[in-house]
Design a protein around this motif. Sequence first.
Motif, short mmCIF file in Angstrom:
data_model
loop_
_atom_site.label_atom_id
_atom_site.label_comp_id
_atom_site.label_asym_id
_atom_site.label_seq_id
_atom_site.Cartn_x
_atom_site.Cartn_y
_atom_site.Cartn_z
N PHE A 128 -25.44 -52.01 28.74
CA PHE A 128 -23.98 -52.04 28.65
C PHE A 128 -23.46 -51.67 27.26
O PHE A 128 -22.31 -51.29 27.10
N TRP A 129 -24.29 -51.79 26.22
CA TRP A 129 -23.84 -51.50 24.86
C TRP A 129 -24.06 -50.05 24.45
O TRP A 129 -23.80 -49.67 23.32
N ARG A 151 -24.87 -43.41 24.12
CA ARG A 151 -23.43 -43.18 23.97
C ARG A 151 -22.87 -44.16 22.94
O ARG A 151 -23.24 -45.33 22.91
N ALA A 152 -21.99 -43.64 22.11
CA ALA A 152 -21.35 -44.47 21.09
C ALA A 152 -20.23 -45.28 21.74
O ALA A 152 -19.45 -44.74 22.53
N GLU A 156 -14.81 -53.06 21.03
CA GLU A 156 -13.92 -53.44 22.15
C GLU A 156 -14.51 -53.01 23.49
O GLU A 156 -14.43 -53.75 24.48
N GLU A 157 -15.09 -51.80 23.55
CA GLU A 157 -15.71 -51.33 24.80
C GLU A 157 -16.91 -52.19 25.17
O GLU A 157 -17.13 -52.51 26.33
N ALA A 161 -17.35 -54.57 28.50
CA ALA A 161 -18.51 -54.48 29.38
C ALA A 161 -19.14 -55.86 29.59
O ALA A 161 -19.55 -56.20 30.70
N VAL A 162 -19.21 -56.67 28.53
CA VAL A 162 -19.75 -58.03 28.64
C VAL A 162 -18.87 -58.88 29.56
O VAL A 162 -19.36 -59.62 30.40
N ASP A 163 -17.56 -58.73 29.41
CA ASP A 163 -16.63 -59.52 30.23
C ASP A 163 -16.75 -59.21 31.71
O ASP A 163 -16.42 -60.05 32.56
#
Length: 167
Positions: A128-129, A151-152, A156-157, A161-163
């Motif tokens: 996810f990161w 991917r960079a 916030e992104e 993704a964690v949420d």
Amino acid sequence: MTTKTKSKPAARPKSTPAAKANARPSPPPLSPHLVCDGAAKAIEFYKKAFGAVEMMRLPMKDGRLMHAAITINGAMVMLVDLFPEMCDQAAPKGSAITLHLYVDDVDKVVKRAIKAGAKEVMPVQDMFWGDRYGIIEDPFGHRWSIATPVRAMTPEEIKAAVDCMPV
């Protein structure tokens, strides 16, 4: 009348180009120092698995390594054999520390490490990161997380993704 002659201080030996070329490089500010039950075998594993380059080794009369150093991706990693008679070292099998290694092709490196004797702990997958990431355990009990950035992402992104994760 007597005159006293002052003696000149001894000249310092000049450093030769050969001495400069063979001088020990400055160590980085932080380097892992792995305790291995079989440090010489560990060096050979790291050469096969990660393309490590041996910098030096200091063997004792009994064959154990008092000190060794390799580089992996340009980073220095120091190694030593178990010396329970000299200090209270924890058994090397099972460690709370994971070494993280960024590489150009995580799938290729993990396959090579497994072929060299590592055990897959977590299969390589897109994370996810933004990294493609997997974990192996080397034959000496050290875990390595290995990743290739794909991917960079902004903080916030990554947080978004964690949420979205179920746990």
